[in-house]
Design an enzyme around this catalytic site. Structure first.
Site, PDB file in Angstrom:
ATOM      1  CE  LYS A  72      -1.430 -10.486  -1.607  1.00 55.30           C
ATOM      2  NZ  LYS A  72      -1.466  -9.271  -2.323  1.00 55.30           N
ATOM      3  CG  ASN A  73       1.026  -7.768   0.207  1.00 57.19           C
ATOM      4  OD1 ASN A  73       0.801  -8.200  -1.041  1.00 57.19           O
ATOM      5  ND2 ASN A  73       0.114  -7.170   0.784  1.00 57.19           N
ATOM      6  NE  ARG A 145      -3.346  -1.364  -7.449  1.00 53.79           N
ATOM      7  CZ  ARG A 145      -3.207  -0.238  -8.069  1.00 53.79           C
ATOM      8  NH1 ARG A 145      -4.176  -0.013  -9.157  1.00 53.79           N
ATOM      9  NH2 ARG A 145      -2.555   0.725  -7.826  1.00 53.79           N
ATOM     10  CB  CYS A 169      -8.457  -2.651  -8.118  1.00 55.22           C
ATOM     11  SG  CYS A 169      -7.630  -2.140  -6.450  1.00 55.22           S
ATOM     12  NE  ARG A 174      -4.471  -0.713  -4.613  1.00 60.35           N
ATOM     13  CZ  ARG A 174      -4.236  -1.840  -4.230  1.00 60.35           C
ATOM     14  NH1 ARG A 174      -5.065  -2.827  -4.485  1.00 60.35           N
ATOM     15  NH2 ARG A 174      -3.234  -2.145  -3.633  1.00 60.35           N
ATOM     16  N   PRO A 175      -4.032   5.131  -7.311  1.00 57.78           N
ATOM     17  CG  PRO A 175      -3.952   7.486  -6.603  1.00 57.78           C
ATOM     18  CD  PRO A 175      -4.444   6.023  -6.675  1.00 57.78           C
ATOM     19  CG  ASP A 365      -3.945  -5.711   3.155  1.00 57.04           C
ATOM     20  OD1 ASP A 365      -4.721  -4.783   2.528  1.00 57.04           O
ATOM     21  OD2 ASP A 365      -2.629  -5.910   2.859  1.00 57.04           O
ATOM     22  NE  ARG A 457      -4.727 -10.745  -6.689  1.00 57.51           N
ATOM     23  CZ  ARG A 457      -4.974  -9.828  -6.122  1.00 57.51           C
ATOM     24  NH1 ARG A 457      -6.318  -9.498  -5.905  1.00 57.51           N
ATOM     25  NH2 ARG A 457      -3.940  -8.963  -5.472  1.00 57.51           N
TER      26      ARG A 457
HETATM   27  N1  EPU Z   1      -1.582   6.304  -3.200  1.00 58.80           N
HETATM   28  C1  EPU Z   1      -1.727   7.536  -3.733  1.00 58.80           C
HETATM   29  N2  EPU Z   1      -0.465   7.629  -4.805  1.00 58.80           N
HETATM   30  C2  EPU Z   1       0.426   6.598  -4.886  1.00 58.80           C
HETATM   31  C3  EPU Z   1       0.416   5.659  -4.118  1.00 58.80           C
HETATM   32  C4  EPU Z   1      -0.679   5.331  -3.375  1.00 58.80           C
HETATM   33  O1  EPU Z   1      -2.601   8.190  -3.697  1.00 58.80           O
HETATM   34  O2  EPU Z   1       1.348   6.962  -6.020  1.00 58.80           O
HETATM   35  C5  EPU Z   1      -2.509   6.167  -2.153  1.00 58.80           C
HETATM   36  C6  EPU Z   1      -3.486   4.951  -2.427  1.00 58.80           C
HETATM   37  O3  EPU Z   1      -4.814   5.134  -3.375  1.00 58.80           O
HETATM   38  C7  EPU Z   1      -4.071   4.618  -0.778  1.00 58.80           C
HETATM   39  C8  EPU Z   1      -2.691   5.023   0.082  1.00 58.80           C
HETATM   40  O4  EPU Z   1      -1.990   5.840  -0.666  1.00 58.80           O
HETATM   41  O5  EPU Z   1      -5.008   5.631  -0.724  1.00 58.80           O
HETATM   42  C9  EPU Z   1      -2.058   3.741   0.131  1.00 58.80           C
HETATM   43  O6  EPU Z   1      -1.812   2.830  -0.816  1.00 58.80           O
HETATM   44  P1  EPU Z   1      -0.232   2.105  -0.962  1.00 58.80           P
HETATM   45  O7  EPU Z   1       0.451   2.577  -2.069  1.00 58.80           O
HETATM   46  O8  EPU Z   1       0.283   2.062   0.290  1.00 58.80           O
HETATM   47  O9  EPU Z   1      -0.944   0.771  -1.361  1.00 58.80           O
HETATM   48  P2  EPU Z   1      -0.103  -0.245  -2.489  1.00 58.80           P
HETATM   49  O10 EPU Z   1       1.227  -0.316  -2.179  1.00 58.80           O
HETATM   50  O11 EPU Z   1      -0.747  -0.231  -3.580  1.00 58.80           O
HETATM   51  C10 EPU Z   1       0.021  -2.287  -0.527  1.00 58.80           C
HETATM   52  C11 EPU Z   1      -0.450  -3.651  -0.428  1.00 58.80           C
HETATM   53  C12 EPU Z   1      -1.752  -3.833  -0.198  1.00 58.80           C
HETATM   54  C13 EPU Z   1      -2.606  -3.024   0.943  1.00 58.80           C
HETATM   55  C14 EPU Z   1      -1.710  -1.237   0.964  1.00 58.80           C
HETATM   56  C15 EPU Z   1      -1.784  -0.735   2.393  1.00 58.80           C
HETATM   57  C16 EPU Z   1       1.169  -4.930  -2.071  1.00 58.80           C
HETATM   58  C17 EPU Z   1       1.427  -5.598  -2.909  1.00 58.80           C
HETATM   59  N3  EPU Z   1      -0.209  -4.600  -1.720  1.00 58.80           N
HETATM   60  O12 EPU Z   1      -0.687  -1.785  -1.509  1.00 58.80           O
HETATM   61  O13 EPU Z   1      -2.178  -5.195   0.154  1.00 58.80           O
HETATM   62  O14 EPU Z   1      -3.655  -2.779   1.351  1.00 58.80           O
HETATM   63  O15 EPU Z   1      -0.269  -1.557   0.638  1.00 58.80           O
HETATM   64  O16 EPU Z   1      -1.187  -1.484   3.262  1.00 58.80           O
HETATM   65  O17 EPU Z   1       1.998  -4.773  -1.002  1.00 58.80           O
HETATM   66  C18 EPU Z   1      -3.656  -6.888  -0.305  1.00 58.80           C
HETATM   67  O18 EPU Z   1      -2.518  -7.658   0.017  1.00 58.80           O
HETATM   68  O19 EPU Z   1      -4.907  -7.367  -0.450  1.00 58.80           O
HETATM   69  C19 EPU Z   1      -3.340  -5.561  -0.711  1.00 58.80           C
HETATM   70  C20 EPU Z   1      -4.545  -4.843  -1.273  1.00 58.80           C
END
Ligand code: EPU
Length: 492
Positions: A72-73, A145, A169, A174-175, A365, A457
């Site tokens: 998915k990701n 998201r 969420c 998750r900013p 995850d 999802r």
């Molecule tokens: N963060 C910030 N600022 C940003 C972006 C991230 O502070 O601008 C913080 C987040 O709040 C968090 C950390 O950085 O504490 C890591 O977040 P990341 O951005 O890596 O997460 P994401 O990209 O939103 C993806 C996956 C998630 C997975 C995370 C971590 C996708 C679509 N989603 O999320 O998958 O948990 O990376 O590996 O790729 C899931 O599949 O259930 C899922 C939540």
């Protein structure tokens, strides 16, 4: 505005899926308009009312073979990347899960043509010769998201984008500040208005609206942040250097696809990516990598039930951290060949501490699934969540089932083995749901998991796959929320 995608009607239970919600509306004749609107209302009412549950009768050892679906990701950014070119992009091995249907709808909303031959589908063809609507609306972003992944491609191709802010969420705030500051470094002007990110590259004409290469050091490792800025940089003017990038296999898969489209990228698999912007990208064909989280979930399923599962169509290399931790906890895991793993339980499970980390560490995850296993392991397991601040929502539900665990900030202390008993529990997010399914597989009696739309999802056919290897699990088409009072989690 007229959408160009074809209408795809398919089934998820009895639910209809329509890529062209917005586009189809404009095609309606005036005489049929009222009737259609009424039908839409009824359909939406029906959707609201239906709340599927899983019913699990635990205690069966799982035996047999499970084939892993596409990630998915990985599929989400890969589909968003199709916005970077006017040419046709064919994507294969898309998991048949709700988030990908949502991404299809989003691309269609923007005026891309998204074609599938069945619904849900694993092969998509996306073609976006024009993009007349550079917007990700709240209605779609609120359910997924990952819609934020369209921001980078839109800015790269059009120099303008309006994307609803994803907001927080269940697993944390998750900013997306790191995505935005990187785009600003690349010359974008960004404002927030009415809950939307409004971004544009100042200037006139195609040349003026081009992002420029920049040196970006991510303050924190972010997976979708890395993917978004990587995509933005492919069409930027000059070279972009991204440091402290996520090294997840999904990022590497995106690099592989972008390179096939003509992007010039170096450093994949490392924390530093170097991208030399090109004027145009072209069409391509891409097969997304296997879902390492689905594979990991089945590894836990085999171990926790004392079963014997052969897991095919997976990428064992991506499972190193999970395999090492499960072996430490007493599971027997073998790599059969390049795409096959075998897990056998039966030996006593023993406690093993685990800390979530960015890849190649143990994935956040997989934390809920590991917690389910820890409830069955002898001794005390400390589980530390370092990525998201609120990813223990499943803990109170596992306690409801009889788990002996307590929370201390970002650490869970799990004492085992505990005799779990079937209860009514509520899924709070995708991976929490998977953890509860695993707990249900070893609980005595019946477990009812409410709000399983979360699991839909991201896990393709989880009920069917589990049933095929001997689990007693069924989907019950229910109504109402089934809300129950949650059990307070003891704080150590
Ligand atoms: N963060 C910030 N600022 C940003 C972006 C991230 O502070 O601008 C913080 C987040 O709040 C968090 C950390 O950085 O504490 C890591 O977040 P990341 O951005 O890596 O997460 P994401 O990209 O939103 C993806 C996956 C998630 C997975 C995370 C971590 C996708 C679509 N989603 O999320 O998958 O948990 O990376 O590996 O790729 C899931 O599949 O259930 C899922 C939540």
């Amino acid at each position: 505005m007229r959408g160009r995608g074809g209408i795809c009607v398919g089934l998820w239970g009895s639910e209809e899926t329509d890529f062209t919600q917005r586009g189809a509306e404009t095609q309606r004749t005036q005489s049929g308009e009222r009737k259609r609107k009424e039908q839409d209302k009824e359909r939406k009412k029906g959707k609201k009312k239906r709340m599927d549950k899983f019913l699990i009768r635990g205690g069966k050892a799982l035996r047999g073979t499970v084939a892993i679906s596409g990630a998915k990701n990985s599929a989400l950014p890969v589909m968003a990347a199709a916005l970077l070119t006017a040419e046709k992009v064919a994507v294969h091995n898309i998991p048949k899960v709700r988030d990908l249907v949502t991404m299809g709808k989003l691309l269609t909303f923007m005026d891309a043509k998204v074609s599938v031959t069945e619904m849900p589908a694993s092969d998509y063809v996306i073609e976006a010769p024009t993009l007349r609507h550079a917007e990700a609306p709240y209605e779609l972003v609120k359910t997924m998201r990952a819609s934020i992944l369209t921001l980078g491609p839109l800015m790269a191709r059009l120099g303008v984008a309006r994307v609803s802010l994803p907001g927080g969420c269940a697993i944390g705030a998750r900013p997306v500040d790191l995505h935005l500051s990187a785009l600003e470094k690349m010359g974008a002007e960004i404002t927030m208005s009415h809950g939307y990110i409004e971004a544009k590259v100042p200037g006139n004409g195609a040349k003026g609206r081009r992002l420029k290469g920049a040196h970006v050091v991510f303050e924190k490792i972010t997976v979708t942040g890395t993917e978004n800025i990587l995509m933005a940089a492919t069409l930027a003017d000059g070279e972009t250097i991204l440091e402290n990038c996520a090294r997840e296999p999904e990022v590497t898969d995106l690099v592989a696809m972008l390179r096939k489209m003509g992007a010039q990228i170096e450093g994949d698999g490392t924390a530093t990516l170097r991208i030399r912007g090109v004027r145009e990208l072209h069409g391509t064909e891409h097969r997304v990598i296997p879902d390492r989280i689905e594979a990991g979930t089945f590894l836990v399923a085999g171990a926790i039930t004392g079963g014997d599962l052969t897991i095919t169509h997976c990428e064992p290399e991506h499972q190193s951290a999970v395999i090492a931790k499960l072996q430490e906890a007493g599971a027997c895991i073998e790599t059969i060949d390049k795409t096959t793993l075998r897990v056998r339980g039966g030996k006593k499970l023993v406690a093993a501490d685990m800390t979530t980390e960015e890849y190649p560490g143990f994935a956040t995850d997989m934390q809920a699934q590991y917690m389910a296993l820890a409830t069955q392991a002898e001794g005390t397991s400390m589980i530390t969540e370092t990525i998201f601040e609120n990813r223990f929502m499943h803990a109170s539900e596992m306690i409801r089932m009889g788990a002996n665990l307590s929370l201390d900030g970002r650490r869970a202390v799990v004492r085992g083995p505990a005799a779990l008993s079937g209860s009514i529990v509520q899924a709070s997010d995708l991976r929490a749901s998977a953890g509860l399914v695993l707990a249900g597989l070893v609980a005595s009696g019946e477990t009812v998991i409410d709000r399983v739309y979360h699991i839909d999802r991201g896990y393709e056919g989880i009920v069917e796959k589990l049933r095929a290897v001997g689990a007693d699990i069924e989907r019950v088409h229910g109504s109402g929320s089934g809300v129950h009072a949650s059990v307070p989690v003891p704080v150590t």
